[in-house]
Design an enzyme around this catalytic site. Structure first.
Site, short mmCIF file in Angstrom:
data_model
loop_
_atom_site.label_atom_id
_atom_site.label_comp_id
_atom_site.label_asym_id
_atom_site.label_seq_id
_atom_site.Cartn_x
_atom_site.Cartn_y
_atom_site.Cartn_z
N SER A 35 0.79 -1.23 0.00
CA SER A 35 0.00 0.00 0.00
C SER A 35 0.82 1.29 0.00
CB SER A 35 -0.97 0.02 1.19
OG SER A 35 -0.27 0.11 2.41
N LYS A 58 -5.76 4.06 9.13
CA LYS A 58 -4.61 4.80 8.61
C LYS A 58 -4.84 6.31 8.74
CE LYS A 58 -3.24 1.21 5.32
NZ LYS A 58 -3.08 0.83 3.90
#
EC number: 3.4.21.53
Length: 310
Positions: free
Chosen positions: A127, A170
């Site tokens: 990611s 996140k």
């Protein structure tokens, strides 16, 4: 991407045959001397999953990216870990993809093909690919990277940004690290959270954390939000156009060939078996396949387009 700690990576790539900016080393040095290096900081967003029934959490740590610094004319890829097996296969592949994509977007500038990504501990996942790509580009172009901005998303070879998981957590990690803006992949505004068992509006969730969340589709959009400057795009390639007369000519010839092939097939099939041969059978089989493809193309209008038609 799931961070279980931190790791140390050195990724360097150089194509000695590149023709653009091949004099990136200091004036007066020899071709074998090292290129000058530039370091920027990026802040990958981490997603920690402690296991079933336990609440995940997010993190955001500084990762320096150094571009250049290795001998001109070499191809070099290295991974240096602070602990044994600290980097996983996805992380390694993502580092490669980010460096290669950035190099490609800069017409394979040799300076862009030497990249060192430095973190510590244990790490895996894809990611950070888009973030690493965007981090490499301004280091080469000389643009300033806004450190209040960060991003999560995979990177594809065409520069588009792919979806990732754990974005809600996140975002929380980014807010705790003092970030102001977070870029997330396009079409992922709503994301299902397995822990809370609900769909989370990531833009609204970011607002609650004091963040501005942007959905971005590709590196070009992300680059402008990170630097305030546009990353040049390659010119779009259009299909070749032909005149109406040539298009009709090709269509007529194709139709005549299909008719001829059909007649030949019929005649060959009518012969006695002892007059057949393996060579002719194989040739006829290939011809039949080509005829089917030609018929399919003709029925779909997949012949060269006349000028003026879209």
């Amino acid at each position: 991407m799931k961070f279980l700690g931190v790791a140390s990576i050195l990724l360097s790539i150089l194509f000695g045959t590149a023709t653009r900016n091949c004099s990136a080393h200091e004036e007066g040095t020899e071709p074998g001397d090292a290129l000058q290096s530039v370091t920027v900081n990026v802040y990958p967003l981490a997603y920690y999953d402690p296991g079933p029934g336990k609440k995940p959490w997010g993190g955001c740590d500084k990762v320096p990216i150094t571009v250049g610094g290795y001998p001109h004319g070499t191809i070099r890829v290295g991974v240096f870990e602070s602990i044994l097996g600290g980097t996983g296969q996805l992380w390694r592949a993502t580092s490669w993809q980010a460096a290669l994509t950035a190099s490609q977007l800069l017409d394979f500038d040799p300076h862009a093909m030497q990249v060192a990504v430095s973190v510590e501990g244990k790490i895996d996942g894809p990611s950070a690919g888009a973030l690493f790509t965007v981090g490499i580009l301004p280091a080469v172009r000389g643009d300033q990277l806004n450190e209040e901005v960060t991003m999560t998303g995979t990177i594809n070879p065409d520069g588009t940004i792919g979806p990732v998981g754990g974005i809600a957590y996140k975002l929380e990690g980014a807010a705790q690290a003092g970030k102001k803006t977070v870029l997330i992949p396009a079409f992922t505004r709503l994301q299902y959270d397995a822990y809370s068992k609900e769909h989370i509006d990531l833009v609204e969730h970011g607002k609650k954390q004091g963040l501005t969340v942007h959905q971005v589709n590709d590196v070009w959009e992300a680059y402008e939000l990170f630097t305030g400057k546009k990353l040049p795009r390659h010119k779009e390639i259009t299909l070749p156009m032909v005149s109406s007369m040539m298009s009709n000519h090709l269509r007529e010839r194709t139709e005549k060939w299909i008719e001829l092939q059909s007649r030949a097939h019929k005649a060959y099939s009518s012969w006695d078996e002892d007059r057949h041969s393996d060579y002719a059978d194989d040739f006829l089989e290939g011809s039949e396949d080509l005829m089917k493809r030609s018929l399919a193309a003709t029925s779909k209008g997949s012949l060269p387009r006349p000028i003026g038609m879209q």
